[in-house]
Write a protein that holds these residues in place. Structure first.
Motif, PDB file in Angstrom:
ATOM      1  N   LYS A 158       0.745  -0.982   0.304  1.00 24.32           N
ATOM      2  CA  LYS A 158      -0.248  -0.419   0.048  1.00 24.32           C
ATOM      3  C   LYS A 158       1.075   0.848   0.016  1.00 24.32           C
ATOM      4  O   LYS A 158       2.215   1.265   0.764  1.00 24.32           O
ATOM      5  CB  LYS A 158      -0.720   0.171   0.890  1.00 24.32           C
ATOM      6  N   ILE A 159       1.133   2.272  -0.926  1.00 21.38           N
ATOM      7  CA  ILE A 159       1.734   3.770  -1.092  1.00 21.38           C
ATOM      8  C   ILE A 159       0.121   4.438  -1.137  1.00 21.38           C
ATOM      9  O   ILE A 159      -0.134   4.679  -1.619  1.00 21.38           O
ATOM     10  CB  ILE A 159       2.086   3.497  -2.527  1.00 21.38           C
ATOM     11  N   SER A 160       0.803   5.547   0.366  1.00 17.01           N
ATOM     12  CA  SER A 160      -0.191   6.635   0.289  1.00 17.01           C
ATOM     13  C   SER A 160       0.347   7.373   0.619  1.00 17.01           C
ATOM     14  O   SER A 160       1.568   7.588   0.901  1.00 17.01           O
ATOM     15  CB  SER A 160      -0.809   6.408   1.299  1.00 17.01           C
ATOM     16  N   LYS A 161       0.137   9.247   0.017  1.00 19.75           N
ATOM     17  CA  LYS A 161       0.539  10.605   0.245  1.00 19.75           C
ATOM     18  C   LYS A 161       0.772  10.792   1.852  1.00 19.75           C
ATOM     19  O   LYS A 161      -1.160  10.241   2.083  1.00 19.75           O
ATOM     20  CB  LYS A 161       0.098  11.337  -0.606  1.00 19.75           C
ATOM     21  N   GLY A 162       1.516  11.963   3.242  1.00 14.88           N
ATOM     22  CA  GLY A 162       1.165  11.582   3.490  1.00 14.88           C
ATOM     23  C   GLY A 162       0.394  13.384   3.505  1.00 14.88           C
ATOM     24  O   GLY A 162       0.158  13.531   1.980  1.00 14.88           O
ATOM     25  N   LYS A 163       0.179  14.331   4.747  1.00 12.74           N
ATOM     26  CA  LYS A 163      -0.415  15.160   4.625  1.00 12.74           C
ATOM     27  C   LYS A 163       0.585  16.058   3.948  1.00 12.74           C
ATOM     28  O   LYS A 163      -0.466  17.243   3.681  1.00 12.74           O
ATOM     29  CB  LYS A 163      -0.723  15.706   6.334  1.00 12.74           C
ATOM     30  N   LYS A 164       1.472  15.999   3.954  1.00 13.82           N
ATOM     31  CA  LYS A 164       2.490  17.116   3.070  1.00 13.82           C
ATOM     32  C   LYS A 164       2.496  16.053   1.922  1.00 13.82           C
ATOM     33  O   LYS A 164       2.821  15.191   1.519  1.00 13.82           O
ATOM     34  CB  LYS A 164       3.688  17.457   4.120  1.00 13.82           C
ATOM     35  N   GLU A 165       3.107  17.118   1.083  1.00  9.72           N
ATOM     36  CA  GLU A 165       2.850  16.809   0.046  1.00  9.72           C
ATOM     37  C   GLU A 165       4.496  16.122  -0.115  1.00  9.72           C
ATOM     38  O   GLU A 165       4.395  14.893  -1.011  1.00  9.72           O
ATOM     39  CB  GLU A 165       3.146  17.797  -1.781  1.00  9.72           C
ATOM     40  N   ARG A 166       5.213  16.536   0.007  1.00 17.25           N
ATOM     41  CA  ARG A 166       6.841  15.492   0.280  1.00 17.25           C
ATOM     42  C   ARG A 166       6.945  14.614   1.360  1.00 17.25           C
ATOM     43  O   ARG A 166       7.798  13.840   1.097  1.00 17.25           O
ATOM     44  CB  ARG A 166       7.673  15.966   1.179  1.00 17.25           C
ATOM     45  N   ASN A 167       5.692  13.771   1.924  1.00 18.99           N
ATOM     46  CA  ASN A 167       5.724  12.298   2.144  1.00 18.99           C
ATOM     47  C   ASN A 167       5.079  11.435   1.677  1.00 18.99           C
ATOM     48  O   ASN A 167       3.641  11.560   0.923  1.00 18.99           O
ATOM     49  CB  ASN A 167       4.997  12.088   3.797  1.00 18.99           C
ATOM     50  N   ILE A 168       5.328  10.282   1.678  1.00 15.80           N
ATOM     51  CA  ILE A 168       5.188   9.173   0.753  1.00 15.80           C
ATOM     52  C   ILE A 168       5.331   7.945   1.936  1.00 15.80           C
ATOM     53  O   ILE A 168       6.422   7.304   2.241  1.00 15.80           O
ATOM     54  CB  ILE A 168       5.507   8.738  -0.426  1.00 15.80           C
ATOM     55  N   SER A 169       4.167   6.983   2.908  1.00  8.12           N
ATOM     56  CA  SER A 169       4.149   5.764   2.944  1.00  8.12           C
ATOM     57  C   SER A 169       3.933   4.290   2.163  1.00  8.12           C
ATOM     58  O   SER A 169       2.890   4.380   1.792  1.00  8.12           O
ATOM     59  CB  SER A 169       3.366   5.658   3.865  1.00  8.12           C
TER      60      SER A 169
END
Length: 64
Positions: A4-15
């Motif tokens: 699972k790939i998801s974007k964080g609250k900030k555009e620069r963060n990816i989990s």
């Protein structure tokens, strides 16, 4: 679960989330179980203990 790939609250963060079996496959593909990689971890641990490390806030700090 596969991955699972998801974007964080900030555009620069990816989990990226995946199970232990998938992690082992990824780690093996990147050579994280190889002798040279494990030796580099040992050297890094010795550097930390000897105080040969520096805290950086950005990769830009690594430029001369």
């Amino acid at each position: 679960m596969r991955m699972k790939i998801s974007k964080g609250k900030k555009e620069r963060n990816i989990s990226i989330t995946f199970d232990a079996g998938r992690f082992e496959r990824v780690a093996a593909n990147f050579g994280m179980f190889s002798k040279p990689f494990l030796d580099s971890l040992d050297r890094a641990e010795r550097d930390v203990v000897a105080g040969r490390t520096a805290i950086i806030s950005s990769l830009k700090d690594l430029r001369g």
